[in-house]
Design an enzyme around this catalytic site. Structure first.
Site, short mmCIF file in Angstrom:
data_model
loop_
_atom_site.label_atom_id
_atom_site.label_comp_id
_atom_site.label_asym_id
_atom_site.label_seq_id
_atom_site.Cartn_x
_atom_site.Cartn_y
_atom_site.Cartn_z
N GLY A 46 0.83 -1.20 0.00
CA GLY A 46 0.00 0.00 0.00
C GLY A 46 0.86 1.25 0.00
O GLY A 46 2.00 1.22 0.48
N GLN A 51 2.90 9.93 1.32
CA GLN A 51 4.24 9.35 1.40
C GLN A 51 5.14 9.75 0.24
O GLN A 51 6.36 9.61 0.33
CB GLN A 51 4.15 7.81 1.45
CG GLN A 51 3.48 7.29 2.71
CD GLN A 51 3.34 5.78 2.64
OE1 GLN A 51 2.35 5.29 2.12
NE2 GLN A 51 4.32 5.06 3.12
N CYS A 92 5.79 -0.30 7.13
CA CYS A 92 5.44 0.88 6.32
C CYS A 92 6.65 1.26 5.48
O CYS A 92 7.78 1.27 5.97
CB CYS A 92 5.07 2.03 7.25
SG CYS A 92 4.65 3.54 6.40
N LEU A 93 6.41 1.58 4.21
CA LEU A 93 7.52 1.98 3.33
C LEU A 93 8.20 3.26 3.83
O LEU A 93 9.35 3.51 3.48
CB LEU A 93 7.01 2.18 1.89
CG LEU A 93 6.51 0.90 1.20
CD1 LEU A 93 5.95 1.24 -0.18
CD2 LEU A 93 7.61 -0.13 1.09
N HIS A 134 -4.50 1.70 7.59
CA HIS A 134 -3.13 2.21 7.66
C HIS A 134 -2.92 3.34 6.65
O HIS A 134 -2.38 4.40 6.98
CB HIS A 134 -2.17 1.04 7.41
CG HIS A 134 -0.72 1.40 7.35
ND1 HIS A 134 0.22 0.88 8.22
CD2 HIS A 134 -0.02 2.21 6.51
CE1 HIS A 134 1.41 1.38 7.92
NE2 HIS A 134 1.30 2.18 6.87
N GLU A 135 -3.37 3.13 5.41
CA GLU A 135 -3.17 4.14 4.36
C GLU A 135 -4.01 5.39 4.61
O GLU A 135 -3.56 6.51 4.34
CB GLU A 135 -3.48 3.56 2.98
CG GLU A 135 -2.64 2.36 2.55
CD GLU A 135 -1.15 2.52 2.75
OE1 GLU A 135 -0.64 3.66 2.68
OE2 GLU A 135 -0.48 1.51 3.03
N HIS A 138 -2.35 7.67 6.90
CA HIS A 138 -1.33 8.51 6.24
C HIS A 138 -1.95 9.80 5.70
O HIS A 138 -1.36 10.88 5.80
CB HIS A 138 -0.69 7.77 5.05
CG HIS A 138 0.43 6.86 5.43
ND1 HIS A 138 1.56 7.29 6.09
CD2 HIS A 138 0.62 5.53 5.21
CE1 HIS A 138 2.39 6.26 6.26
NE2 HIS A 138 1.84 5.18 5.74
NI NI Z 1 2.58 3.24 5.58
#
Ligand code: NI
Length: 172
Positions: A46, A51, A92-93, A134-135, A138
């Site tokens: 995701g 991000q 998470c990226l 989660h997204e 963000h």
């Molecule tokens: Ni993330």
């Protein structure tokens, strides 16, 4: 097509609140294409526009095993949360190398626009429910480590800052 640089915690830009997309046009479709390419390349399941330092409500997700089932969410909203919760180990990226348990609603209902600007709704459970929550965090400027204890968060912040300094030194 382009790979987009991913902001890394504790970059303060990750705490920006995203604005709704005004119109699903070619600019947004290009952003979606680039975000999907960036997510698959990472690889991750995701990615939120926040991000990649674009502060509009756009998310791409792919929780399929073969990474061939792209879900695009524009202006997503969670319209229902189950009372039941589940605990998942999340990563998470934007927080590379860190995985920890987060408790979230086990099931949700989601409403969003697709890349043609058409509204759709779906029900999610399991990993997809985790990923959507989660997204969407963000997009509100929230990173999953904010669910952890202040002590853990401080350690993560210190470790990532050190990693980022070393990476910079190597790049010079
Ligand atoms: Ni993330």
């Amino acid at each position: 097509m382009a790979l987009l640089p991913i902001l890394e915690y504790p970059d303060p830009r990750l705490h920006t609140v995203a604005k709704p997309v005004q119109e699903v046009d070619d600019r947004i479709r290009q952003l979606v294409t680039d975000m999907a390419e960036t997510m698959y390349d990472a690889p991750g399941v995701g990615l939120a526009a926040t991000q990649v330092n674009v502060h509009e409500r756009v998310v791409v997700i792919d929780v399929s095993e073969e990474a061939n089932d792209l879900l695009v969410l524009i202006n997503p909203e969670i319209t229902w949360y189950s009372d039941e919760h589940q605990v998942f180990e999340e990563g998470c990226l934007s927080v590379p190398g860190v995985y920890d348990k987060v408790e979230r609603a086990a099931e949700i209902k989601v409403r969003a626009l697709n890349v043609d600007g058409e509204p759709f709704e779906f029900h999610a459970d399991g990993l997809l429910a985790v990923c959507v929550q989660h997204e969407l965090d963000h997009l509100l400027g929230k990173v999953f480590v904010e669910y952890l204890s202040p002590l853990k968060r401080d350690r993560i912040r210190t470790r990532l800052r050190k990693q980022q300094r070393e990476a910079q030194k190597q790049a010079v």
